[in-house]
Write a protein that holds these residues in place. Structure first.
Motif, mmCIF file in Angstrom:
data_model
loop_
_atom_site.group_PDB
_atom_site.id
_atom_site.type_symbol
_atom_site.label_atom_id
_atom_site.label_comp_id
_atom_site.label_asym_id
_atom_site.label_seq_id
_atom_site.Cartn_x
_atom_site.Cartn_y
_atom_site.Cartn_z
ATOM 1 N N PRO A 37 0.836 -1.210 0.000
ATOM 2 C CA PRO A 37 0.000 0.000 0.000
ATOM 3 C C PRO A 37 0.868 1.256 0.000
ATOM 4 O O PRO A 37 1.931 1.283 0.624
ATOM 5 C CB PRO A 37 -0.785 -0.116 1.308
ATOM 6 N N ALA A 38 0.418 2.286 -0.705
ATOM 7 C CA ALA A 38 1.195 3.520 -0.805
ATOM 8 C C ALA A 38 1.450 4.125 0.578
ATOM 9 O O ALA A 38 2.540 4.656 0.840
ATOM 10 C CB ALA A 38 0.467 4.526 -1.694
ATOM 11 N N ALA A 39 0.470 4.052 1.463
ATOM 12 C CA ALA A 39 0.633 4.622 2.802
ATOM 13 C C ALA A 39 1.760 3.932 3.563
ATOM 14 O O ALA A 39 2.514 4.576 4.298
ATOM 15 C CB ALA A 39 -0.673 4.520 3.586
ATOM 16 N N GLU A 40 1.876 2.621 3.388
ATOM 17 C CA GLU A 40 2.933 1.886 4.067
ATOM 18 C C GLU A 40 4.297 2.239 3.490
ATOM 19 O O GLU A 40 5.288 2.355 4.225
ATOM 20 C CB GLU A 40 2.679 0.382 3.962
ATOM 21 N N MET A 41 4.366 2.430 2.177
ATOM 22 C CA MET A 41 5.626 2.843 1.556
ATOM 23 C C MET A 41 6.022 4.229 2.055
ATOM 24 O O MET A 41 7.205 4.485 2.307
ATOM 25 C CB MET A 41 5.483 2.848 0.035
ATOM 26 N N ASP A 42 5.033 5.116 2.208
ATOM 27 C CA ASP A 42 5.319 6.451 2.735
ATOM 28 C C ASP A 42 5.895 6.370 4.148
ATOM 29 O O ASP A 42 6.855 7.087 4.479
ATOM 30 C CB ASP A 42 4.042 7.303 2.741
ATOM 31 N N GLU A 43 5.319 5.512 4.967
ATOM 32 C CA GLU A 43 5.813 5.355 6.341
ATOM 33 C C GLU A 43 7.263 4.875 6.351
ATOM 34 O O GLU A 43 8.092 5.364 7.130
ATOM 35 C CB GLU A 43 4.929 4.371 7.108
ATOM 36 N N MET A 44 7.564 3.922 5.483
ATOM 37 C CA MET A 44 8.937 3.423 5.404
ATOM 38 C C MET A 44 9.887 4.501 4.911
ATOM 39 O O MET A 44 11.015 4.625 5.394
ATOM 40 C CB MET A 44 8.995 2.195 4.494
ATOM 41 N N GLY A 45 9.440 5.294 3.947
ATOM 42 C CA GLY A 45 10.275 6.373 3.436
ATOM 43 C C GLY A 45 10.570 7.420 4.488
ATOM 44 O O GLY A 45 11.710 7.877 4.625
ATOM 45 N N VAL A 46 9.559 7.792 5.248
ATOM 46 C CA VAL A 46 9.737 8.784 6.312
ATOM 47 C C VAL A 46 10.680 8.254 7.392
ATOM 48 O O VAL A 46 11.569 8.964 7.865
ATOM 49 C CB VAL A 46 8.375 9.173 6.923
ATOM 50 N N ALA A 47 10.511 6.991 7.766
ATOM 51 C CA ALA A 47 11.366 6.391 8.787
ATOM 52 C C ALA A 47 12.819 6.345 8.329
ATOM 53 O O ALA A 47 13.745 6.662 9.095
ATOM 54 C CB ALA A 47 10.869 4.988 9.127
ATOM 55 N N ALA A 48 13.040 5.959 7.064
ATOM 56 C CA ALA A 48 14.393 5.895 6.527
ATOM 57 C C ALA A 48 15.020 7.287 6.470
ATOM 58 O O ALA A 48 16.209 7.466 6.768
ATOM 59 C CB ALA A 48 14.376 5.268 5.137
ATOM 60 N N TYR A 49 14.230 8.276 6.106
ATOM 61 C CA TYR A 49 14.732 9.657 6.009
ATOM 62 C C TYR A 49 15.107 10.186 7.389
ATOM 63 O O TYR A 49 16.148 10.831 7.557
ATOM 64 C CB TYR A 49 13.657 10.536 5.384
#
Length: 267
Positions: A37-49
């Motif tokens: 899901p796009a929302a889950e990818m966003d969460e992973m991106g924010v965490a990595a950043y």
């Protein structure tokens, strides 16, 4: 039918349904496999950043920070999206930049030594944002997930593990790496190059400078590994492909200029 066979059949059916539901299309019309899901990818991106910000110093040079943010603003405001983008300049000598799901952009200070003007920085930034728009990270995560699930199903069908079977799985993993992952990643890179050209041209940056950028990259790299062992196209291949695409994007650049989109970002 035994309970084990029923369970295996159910797993295969569920997996098949997921594969069918995961079919999607990239901005350039390429078929994609997206499970996450796009929302889950966003969460992973924010965490990595956030982890990146905690581990790598953020530049305190206000002039250079304003420079990269000016370029990013011009790129992202041309997008048909309400996404808010966070942009930071990281104190790192490598000539690199990245963009992550969740609206996160990072530029290394080392890039500014190779990308010598706003147009060249925009070429890199457009490329990285292109990866996000095309959901390339979702594809990579989905492929990894599907590969792991597939291996589990194969192990269940084959029965108990043996040394020979473990060796076979290792060979299958190696084969997947060189037979699928590397060429597929080159497709991502080439696709992001095209999207990046479109983005920079629409924002009013000169797409012809993308060729100059990669000429600079080639000179700075001191040579590259053979293309068949790299996940990135060779510099020569990339330059040739960008030059071939220029006639398609120059009208976008001219339209942007005529509409008054003339970025003036200075380092």
């Amino acid at each position: 039918m035994s309970r084990r066979h029923l369970s295996l059949t159910k797993t295969v059916l569920v997996t098949t349904a997921a594969l069918i539901a995961a079919c999607s299309t990239s901005p350039l019309g390429r078929n994609q496999f997206l499970l996450m899901p796009a929302a889950e990818m966003d969460e992973m991106g924010v965490a990595a950043y956030n982890q990146m910000k905690s581990e790598t110093p953020v530049s305190k040079d206000s002039r250079k920070v304003a420079y990269v943010r000016c370029i990013a603003d011009n790129i992202t405001t041309s997008l048909d999206s309400d996404q808010q983008w966070e942009v930071n300049l990281f104190q790192d000598d490598s000539a690199n930049a990245f963009a992550l799901p969740g609206g996160k952009i990072g530029v290394n200070t080392g890039l500014l030594k190779v990308a010598t003007n706003q147009h060249q920085v925009a070429a890199v930034m457009g490329h990285e944002v292109g990866h996000v728009l095309a959901q390339h990270s979702n594809e990579r995560v989905s492929l990894q997930y599907a590969t792991q699930s597939g291996m589990q199903i194969l192990a269940a069908m084959a029965g108990e593990a043996t040394q020979e079977k473990q060796m076979l799985f290792g060979l299958l993993g190696l084969g997947a790496e060189y037979g699928i992952a590397l060429p597929f990643s080159r497709k991502h890179e080439s696709e992001a190059d095209v999207i990046g050209l479109q983005l920079m041209a629409q924002a009013g940056f000169d797409p012809r400078e993308s060729v100059s950028l990669w000429e600079n990259m080639a000179a700075a790299s001191g040579g590259s590994p053979p293309q068949f062992l790299s996940t990135h196209p060779s510099h020569a291949t990339r330059i040739r492909d960008l030059q071939a695409r220029l006639p398609e994007v120059m009208p976008l650049y001219q339209q942007a200029q005529a509409a008054g989109r003339r970025p003036n970002c200075t380092p």
